[in-house]
Each structure stands twice: as C-alpha cells, then as structure tokens.
Design an enzyme around this catalytic site. Structure first.
Site, short mmCIF file in Angstrom:
data_model
loop_
_atom_site.label_atom_id
_atom_site.label_comp_id
_atom_site.label_asym_id
_atom_site.label_seq_id
_atom_site.Cartn_x
_atom_site.Cartn_y
_atom_site.Cartn_z
N LYS A 1 0.87 -1.19 0.00
CA LYS A 1 0.00 0.00 0.00
C LYS A 1 0.90 1.23 0.00
O LYS A 1 1.78 1.35 0.85
CB LYS A 1 -0.88 -0.02 1.26
CG LYS A 1 -1.57 1.30 1.56
CD LYS A 1 -1.55 1.61 3.05
CE LYS A 1 -0.18 1.95 3.53
NZ LYS A 1 -0.10 2.40 4.94
N ASP B 1 -5.86 -0.24 8.62
CA ASP B 1 -5.51 -0.29 7.20
C ASP B 1 -5.99 -1.57 6.50
O ASP B 1 -5.85 -1.69 5.28
CB ASP B 1 -3.98 -0.20 7.02
CG ASP B 1 -3.47 1.22 7.24
OD1 ASP B 1 -4.31 2.12 7.41
OD2 ASP B 1 -2.24 1.40 7.25
P1 ATP Z 1 1.51 0.80 8.20
O1 ATP Z 1 1.87 1.52 6.95
O2 ATP Z 1 0.08 0.29 8.20
O3 ATP Z 1 1.91 1.47 9.47
P2 ATP Z 1 3.81 -0.86 8.19
O4 ATP Z 1 4.20 -1.31 6.82
O5 ATP Z 1 4.56 0.34 8.72
O6 ATP Z 1 2.28 -0.59 8.21
P3 ATP Z 1 3.87 -3.61 9.04
O7 ATP Z 1 4.96 -4.13 8.17
O8 ATP Z 1 2.49 -3.97 8.71
O9 ATP Z 1 4.00 -2.02 9.22
O10 ATP Z 1 4.27 -4.09 10.54
C1 ATP Z 1 3.82 -3.48 11.68
C2 ATP Z 1 4.01 -4.41 12.89
O11 ATP Z 1 3.19 -5.57 12.76
C3 ATP Z 1 5.42 -4.92 13.08
O12 ATP Z 1 5.81 -4.55 14.38
C4 ATP Z 1 5.35 -6.44 12.98
O13 ATP Z 1 6.11 -7.11 13.96
C5 ATP Z 1 3.88 -6.77 13.15
N1 ATP Z 1 3.42 -7.84 12.23
C6 ATP Z 1 2.57 -8.82 12.53
N2 ATP Z 1 2.33 -9.60 11.47
C7 ATP Z 1 3.02 -9.11 10.45
C8 ATP Z 1 3.15 -9.48 9.08
N3 ATP Z 1 2.52 -10.52 8.56
N4 ATP Z 1 3.95 -8.72 8.30
C9 ATP Z 1 4.58 -7.64 8.83
N5 ATP Z 1 4.50 -7.26 10.10
C10 ATP Z 1 3.72 -7.97 10.92
#
Ligand code: ATP
Length: 295
Positions: free
Chosen positions: A15, A144
């Site tokens: 995204k 999200d």
């Molecule tokens: P956003 O843009 O919605 O903030 P993001 O890309 O910054 O998302 P994610 O990669 O979704 O963040 O990860 C956020 C947290 O979720 C991490 O601390 C991670 O440990 C936990 N998590 C749990 N399951 C997953 C997964 N399948 N993939 C990634 N992170 C995960």
C-alpha cells in the site's frame, strides 16, 4: 491419479500513500486522516492449502523480521475469520507467507497479508461472506486492513476505514526505496506538532502521471517531517529518487519507505537499478500500481 492438495496463491500488494493529510484526532486518541492510496504489483504472497492440522511458515527476504506466533497478522486474520464463521466448517489449513515487503516500513505489509488471508480463506472455506462483513472483520485487526481488502486506488478518511474508490486512475510507474530503518507508526504520530491540517484538495477528473504530479505538488504527507527528523536516512532515500529522475518523490505512510513516480515502467526500472547499485543494502523495487479498472 492423485493431484495433491489444492494450493492457491493470493497477492498481498504494498500500500502506497501518495498523499496523507492528518486532519484531526478522535477523543480516543486515534488520528483522523485523508489519504490517497494505491496498491502495487510488488508485494507479499500468501499460499493457502488444505492440511491435516493448521500450519504456518514464512519465507522471503524479510522472513526473519516477522513473528511466527499468534502476534502475526496472518494468524490473527485466520482466527478472526474462523470465529466469524461460527458453526460453518473451517477445516485446517497450511498458510505460507512469502515476506517480500520490509516490516514496519509504511507499506502496510502486515495489513495486506491479513487482507489476503481473509480473502483467500473466505474462498477456500466457501464462507460466502460479503465484502462489508469482511471489511468489518478486517477493521478489528487494523485500521488499514479494509483498504488492503479493496486494493484499488482510493481515498481513505476517518481512521482509514472510510473508503472511496477513485475511478479513472491509470497504472503508475513507481520506484520504492527503503533505507532499512524500521519506523514505529505510534512514535511518528506522537511527534506531530500539528494534527488539524487542511484536508486533501479535490482530485483531478482523470488521473495519470501528469495530472497526478500536479496534484501531488499541492498535497503533503504530514508524517514526513517528523519521520525525516527522526530518521535522516529517509531524506537520503528521497534525494536518491530525485537524482534518479523521479517526477515526484515522497514518503509513504509513517515511513521509512519512499516512492518515486515515473512516467514509464522502463524508466522506473533504470532508476531502481541505479539506486540499487549505489545503495546495495537498501530495499529498492521498481513496480506498477494497479489501475482502477483492469488494464
Ligand atoms: P503501516 O503503513 O500500516 O503502518 P507498516 O508497513 O509500517 O504498516 P507492518 O509491516 O504492517 O507495518 O508491521 C507493523 C508491525 O506488525 C510490526 O511490528 C510487525 O512485527 C507486526 N506484524 C505482525 N504480522 C506481520 C506481518 N505478517 N507482516 C509484517 N508485520 C507484521
């Protein structure tokens, strides 16, 4: 002849928040946002197959960074759907996650994985759950997840759950760059100096590279200044994108991933190769976003 269990693969796209305005804060502390988001061909992949008992495994470049236990959004999504299914049959499944998206990187990887599991298991289990109900289950897992279930160019409002799909939106050439510094979304929101910013301006009627670039010039990612101050590498990622010829560069979500907008896929690929050569340890991907209508 036994053809073995039916294995199906579901895409969990990245995204990308092309613009993200923070417009307020609810009494419960959740921030109100307005964001134009697109989803890319590059992303994680979720493979689902029937099994004798529930299984979960992770492969891919970023596998070491995700939890393998109940904290993983993949398992939370499986369990939430099973609970919503009530007395309907939800036989054991083997789920394999190919983790290609850096973790905590502003590309909603975990949310997109959860959305792919909800979509995939909904079909595998033949649950006949409509998209509104799926979005409700998704929202219980994260703000999200509903937008990742839609996975089309859209404007998200509220805490990210009020969605308007944007028609007439062409596929975009994008380069995604992450300098390898995980960013905590909560910390960035906490560091904001203003939370009552202007909403998004009206969108152009038809969105392509040129009309989007003009519109992006008058929008913002309100999380970017705080994130760049905390992680100066984000500023370096943005300058590499600019140097490589990006038509417009900005951070996505709460960072640290930045996107560059390119007029064609070939130019994007060349720019990605150039950045990768200079920064071999960074995550760099050339990709295309999904158009509002299949192209
Ligand atoms: P956003 O843009 O919605 O903030 P993001 O890309 O910054 O998302 P994610 O990669 O979704 O963040 O990860 C956020 C947290 O979720 C991490 O601390 C991670 O440990 C936990 N998590 C749990 N399951 C997953 C997964 N399948 N993939 C990634 N992170 C995960």
């Amino acid at each position: 002849m036994d053809s073995g269990p039916v294995v199906r693969t579901w895409a969990a796209p990245a995204k990308i928040n092309l613009a993200l305005h923070v417009t307020g804060r609810r009494p419960d502390g959740y921030h109100l946002i307005e964001s134009l988001a697109v989803f890319t061909r590059f992303g994680d992949r979720v493979e689902i197959a029937p099994a004798d008992s529930d299984e979960f495994s992770v492969s891919g470049r970023y596998a070491p960074d995700v939890p393998l236990d109940g904290g993983n959004l993949v398992l939370k999504a499986r369990d939430a759907l099973r609970q919503a299914a009530g007395i309907r049959s939800t036989p054991p499944v083997s789920i394999r996650l190919e983790k290609n998206l850096p973790v905590a990187s502003g590309m909603g990887g975990g949310s997109s994985d959860a959305a792919a599991v909800l979509r995939g298991l909904g079909e595998s289990w033949g649950l006949d759950i409509d998209s509104a109900e799926l979005a409700r289950i998704g929202l219980s897992l994260g703000a999200d997840v509903p937008m990742c279930l839609a996975a089309k160019p859209l404007v998200a409002r509220g805490i990210g759950e009020e969605l308007s799909v944007v028609p007439d939106f062409s596929a975009l050439g994008l380069v995604l760059v992450n300098p390898g510094t995980p960013v905590s979304t909560a910390e960035i929101f906490a560091a904001l100096s203003h939370r009552d910013n202007e909403p998004l301006p009206p969108l152009p009627r038809r969105i392509d590279f040129h009309s989007l670039r003009n519109w992006l010039e008058v929008t913002r990612n309100d999380l970017e200044p705080a994130a760049v101050a905390m992680q100066p590498a984000i500023g370096r990622a943005l300058s590499w994108l600019d140097k490589a010829g990006s038509g417009f560069s900005r951070m996505s979500g709460s960072g640290a991933t930045c996107f560059g907008l390119f007029e064609t896929g070939n130019v994007a690929k060349r720019a990605a190769a150039e950045i990768r050569a200079r920064q071999p340890d960074w995550f760099v991907a050339a990709t295309r976003s999904m158009a509002s209508e299949a192209e």
